[in-house]
Scaffold this motif. Structure first.
Motif, PDB file in Angstrom:
ATOM      1  N   UNK A  19      60.292   7.078  38.651  1.00  0.00           N
ATOM      2  CA  UNK A  19      60.101   6.358  37.386  1.00  0.00           C
ATOM      3  C   UNK A  19      58.862   6.824  36.627  1.00  0.00           C
ATOM      4  N   UNK A  20      57.938   7.501  37.326  1.00  0.00           N
ATOM      5  CA  UNK A  20      56.658   7.821  36.691  1.00  0.00           C
ATOM      6  C   UNK A  20      56.312   9.313  36.668  1.00  0.00           C
ATOM      7  N   UNK A  21      57.231  10.132  37.142  1.00  0.00           N
ATOM      8  CA  UNK A  21      56.934  11.563  37.286  1.00  0.00           C
ATOM      9  C   UNK A  21      56.589  12.226  35.948  1.00  0.00           C
ATOM     10  N   UNK A  22      57.417  12.001  34.935  1.00  0.00           N
ATOM     11  CA  UNK A  22      57.124  12.630  33.640  1.00  0.00           C
ATOM     12  C   UNK A  22      55.845  12.060  33.036  1.00  0.00           C
ATOM     13  N   UNK A  23      55.591  10.776  33.280  1.00  0.00           N
ATOM     14  CA  UNK A  23      54.353  10.188  32.747  1.00  0.00           C
ATOM     15  C   UNK A  23      53.125  10.828  33.379  1.00  0.00           C
ATOM     16  N   UNK A  24      53.207  11.128  34.676  1.00  0.00           N
ATOM     17  CA  UNK A  24      52.132  11.869  35.350  1.00  0.00           C
ATOM     18  C   UNK A  24      51.912  13.204  34.629  1.00  0.00           C
ATOM     19  N   UNK A  25      53.023  13.903  34.363  1.00  0.00           N
ATOM     20  CA  UNK A  25      52.902  15.237  33.763  1.00  0.00           C
ATOM     21  C   UNK A  25      52.339  15.169  32.344  1.00  0.00           C
ATOM     22  N   UNK A  26      52.734  14.155  31.578  1.00  0.00           N
ATOM     23  CA  UNK A  26      52.178  14.031  30.225  1.00  0.00           C
ATOM     24  C   UNK A  26      50.696  13.627  30.258  1.00  0.00           C
ATOM     25  N   UNK A  27      50.295  12.867  31.272  1.00  0.00           N
ATOM     26  CA  UNK A  27      48.850  12.614  31.424  1.00  0.00           C
ATOM     27  C   UNK A  27      48.105  13.915  31.730  1.00  0.00           C
ATOM     28  N   UNK A  28      48.697  14.751  32.594  1.00  0.00           N
ATOM     29  CA  UNK A  28      48.063  16.052  32.889  1.00  0.00           C
ATOM     30  C   UNK A  28      47.990  16.904  31.614  1.00  0.00           C
ATOM     31  N   UNK A  29      49.004  16.793  30.774  1.00  0.00           N
ATOM     32  CA  UNK A  29      48.993  17.534  29.503  1.00  0.00           C
ATOM     33  C   UNK A  29      47.869  17.013  28.601  1.00  0.00           C
ATOM     34  N   UNK A  30      47.699  15.692  28.570  1.00  0.00           N
ATOM     35  CA  UNK A  30      46.621  15.112  27.758  1.00  0.00           C
ATOM     36  C   UNK A  30      45.251  15.600  28.208  1.00  0.00           C
ATOM     37  N   UNK A  31      45.127  15.802  29.523  1.00  0.00           N
ATOM     38  CA  UNK A  31      43.851  16.294  30.051  1.00  0.00           C
ATOM     39  C   UNK A  31      43.690  17.798  29.854  1.00  0.00           C
ATOM     40  N   UNK A  32      44.730  18.453  29.347  1.00  0.00           N
ATOM     41  CA  UNK A  32      44.641  19.898  29.117  1.00  0.00           C
ATOM     42  C   UNK A  32      44.935  20.737  30.349  1.00  0.00           C
ATOM     43  N   UNK A  33      45.494  20.127  31.402  1.00  0.00           N
ATOM     44  CA  UNK A  33      45.761  20.904  32.619  1.00  0.00           C
ATOM     45  C   UNK A  33      47.051  21.714  32.519  1.00  0.00           C
ATOM     46  N   UNK A  34      48.021  21.195  31.796  1.00  0.00           N
ATOM     47  CA  UNK A  34      49.261  21.925  31.530  1.00  0.00           C
ATOM     48  C   UNK A  34      49.660  21.628  30.081  1.00  0.00           C
TER      49      UNK A  34
END
Ligand code: DOR
Length: 450
Positions: A337-352
Motif C-alpha cells: 500500500x505504501x511502496x510508491x509513496x516511499x519512492x516518491x518521498x525518495x524522489x522529493x529528497x532527490x535520491x531518484x
C-alpha cells in the motif's frame, strides 16, 4: 460494477512515461488506452477524470509479493492484499510459491490460478517454486504458465531451501523461463545464529539481525547464483539485494542487453539498521535491512542501472506473530500500500527521479518478464494507470490500512504524496481514498523464454 460508460478520459495530466514527463490527455476505451494526445475534447458519451496537473503513470508491476494464498490466509489472501496493492498504485503482482501447499508442481500452479480468478483487484501472475527434487516439473513448464522459477538459495519463510548443488545446476540448466533467486548462504547464517545464541541465549537483540543474516552470507550466495547463470546461460534475476558488496556482481548495461538482472525492495531503500531500535521485529525481514552505507549503495545502483527493478517483497505476518522475540518473530513486512509513496518521498529528497521510478517499478518488470502490453502508457495497450498527487501528504494510520494483517512499519509516518486514483484494465478500482470494489484483475500473460 462495470463502468456506466465504455469511455474514460483523463485530462490535464502530467504524464510520466518512457523517460519523460509531459502534459497529456489519455482516452481509455474498454480495457485499453485508445489515444494519448496533448488535448482530447470530451463528448457526452465520455466519463472524465480531471487530473488537474497531477502525475499520471503506468501502474507499478510488483514482481515479488507474498499474498499467502493458499493455506496461510490468516496473514493475507489474494483478495485483501490485491486490494491493498491497488490502493498503493500497484496494478499487477507476481506472487511467490511459499504457500501451503507449496506451488512446486504445475498442478499446484494451475490450482492457484483457478483460486485467483475473479478475486484479484490487480492483475496476477504466479511463480513455480523449485525444490531439491522437482526438476521434471520445471522442465515441463510452459513459458506462459509462470512468471519465473523461484529458488530459495537461502532458507526463509516456508521451508523451501534448495541446497543440493546438483539440483541447483539442473535448475539453471533447464529452467524454461527466468530463474529468480533469494540469495543468502544458509550455513553461514546458521553459524552466526549459533554464535549469537551462545552470547545472548534466546534474548538476541533485533540489532544483531544484519550481523546474523550478514553481508558475507548474501555475497556468497549471490556470487554462486551469478556464476551458475553464466555457466548455463540462464536468465537470472536476483531478488531483494541489500548490500554494497554485491553491487559489483551486476552490470550497468541496459536490461535489454543483460541476462543477469537485479531487484531491490522499497524497505531496503528506505530503512537502515538504525531503525531496529524503534521498530524492532516489525522490520525483521530476510535478507536483513543493513547499514546506512548499504542503503546508499542501493540507491546509487538503482541510478546506475546495476539494479533493474524496484519491488516490495510484501510479506504480511500477524502483529501477534511479529511481537515475539528475535528468533520466533517471522521475517517480512506488509508494503504494497505504501511502496510508491516511499519512492516518491525518495524522489522529493532527490535520491531518484520520477522518471526513474517509472523505469524501475513499471517498465523494467514488464520487459524482463515479457508481460504482454502492460507497464507502459501506450496506445492500444491495457489501461493500467495510477494518478499520484505529489502535493498532498498522506499520513499512514491504522484506520487507513487495507492489508489483512492490519499493521504497517510506516504507521504514523506522513508521506509527501498521495495515491489519488488507480485504474486496472480500464476500470477505476481506487479513488479518493476508497476502493470502488471493482474486481478488474486479469491473469498476466508472459512471453519470455530463456
Ligand atoms: O522477509 C521475508 N519474508 N523474506 C522472505 O524471503 C520470505 C518472506 C515471507 O514469505 O515471509
Amino acid at each position: 460494477g462495470i463502468r456506466r460508460l465504455n469511455k474514460l478520459l483523463i485530462t490535464n495530466a502530467r504524464l510520466v512515461n518512457e523517460g519523460e514527463t509531459r502534459d497529456a490527455d489519455v482516452l481509455i476505451e474498454g480495457e485499453r488506452i485508445s489515444r494519448i494526445e496533448a488535448s482530447i475534447t470530451p463528448s457526452d458519451d465520455i466519463e472524465v477524470i480531471d487530473a488537474a496537473g497531477r502525475l499520471l503513470m503506468p501502474g507499478m508491476i510488483d514482481d515479488q509479493v507474498h499474498f499467502r494464498e493458499p493455506g496461510l490466509t490468516n496473514k493475507g489472501d489474494l483478495a485483501t492484499e490485491s486490494a491493498a496493492a491497488v490502493a498503493g498504485g500497484i496494478t499487477s503482482f507476481m506472487d511467490m510459491p511459499n504457500v501451503n501447499p507449496q506451488t512446486t508442481t504445475r498442478q499446484a500452479l494451475a490450482d492457484k490460478y483457478a483460486l485467483a480468478e475473479h478475486r484479484c483487484t490487480a492483475n496476477y501472475g504466479f511463480y513455480l517454486g523449485a525444490t531439491n527434487r522437482n526438476i521434471e516439473e520445471i522442465k515441463a513448464l510452459g513459458v506462459g504458465e509462470a512468471c519465473g522459477i523461484k529458488v530459495f538459495m537461502g532458507a526463509s519463510t516456508g521451508d523451501m531451501l534448495v541446497d543440493d548443488s546438483a539440483a541447483l545446476e539442473r535448475i539453471f540448466e533447464y529452467a524454461p523461463v527466468m530463474v529468480v533467486t533469494h540469495c543468502e548462504h544458509s550455513p553461514t547464517i546458521w553459524d552466526n545464529e549459533a554464535k549469537a545464541r551462545a552470547e545472548y541465549g534466546d534474548a538476541v537483540p533485533m540489532s544483531e539481525h544484519p550481523a546474523i543474516r550478514s553481508a558475507a552470507a548474501c555475497l556468497k550466495s549471490s556470487s554462486m547464483a551469478v556464476e551458475m547463470a553464466r555457466r548455463f546461460d540462464a536468465l537470472l534475476h536476483v531478488l531483494h539485494l541489500t548490500t554494497a558488496v554485491e553491487m559489483a556482481l551486476f552490470s550497468k548495461a541496459h536490461r535489454s542487453e543483460k541476462r543477469i538482472t537485479a531487484e531491490v525492495c522499497v524497505h531496503h531503500l528506505w530503512f537502515d539498521e538504525s531503525r531496529y531500535e524503534d521498530l524492532g521485529t516489525r522490520i525483521k525481514c530476510n535478507p536483513a535491512i543493513k547499514a546506512a552505507s548499504d542503503r546508499a549503495a542501493l540507491v546509487k545502483a538503482v541510478n546506475e542501472g546495476r539494479i533493474d527493478v524496484i519491488a516490495t517483497d510484501h510479506a504480511p505476518h500477524t502483529s501477534s506473530e511479529k511481537k515475539q522475540s528475535y528468533f520466533k518473530a517471522p521475517a517480512g513486512l506488509p508494503l504494497v500500500q505504501h511502496a510508491l509513496l516511499v519512492l516518491f518521498d525518495l524522489a522529493d529528497r532527490g535520491e531518484i527521479s520520477r522518471e526513474l521510478i517509472v523505469e524501475r517499478a513499471c517498465h523494467a518488470p514488464a520487459d524482463l518478464f515479457g508481460v504482454q502490453e502492460r507497464g507502459y502508457v501506450r496506445e492500444g495497450w491495457y489501461a493500467d494507470l495510477v494518478i499520484v498527487d505529489p502535493d498532498r501528504p498522506f499520513r499512514v494510520e491504522k484506520s487507513n490500512l487495507l492489508c489483512k494483517c492490519h499493521w504497517s512499519p510506516f504507521e504514523d509516518h506522513e508521506f509527501s504524496s498521495t495515491i489519488d486514483t488507480t485504474i486496472v484494465n480500464g476500470e477505476v478500482v481506487y479513488r479518493d481514498g476508497e476502493l470502488t470494489r471493482n474486481i478488474a484483475g486479469q491473469r498476466l500473460e508472459f512471453d519470455r523464454a530463456r
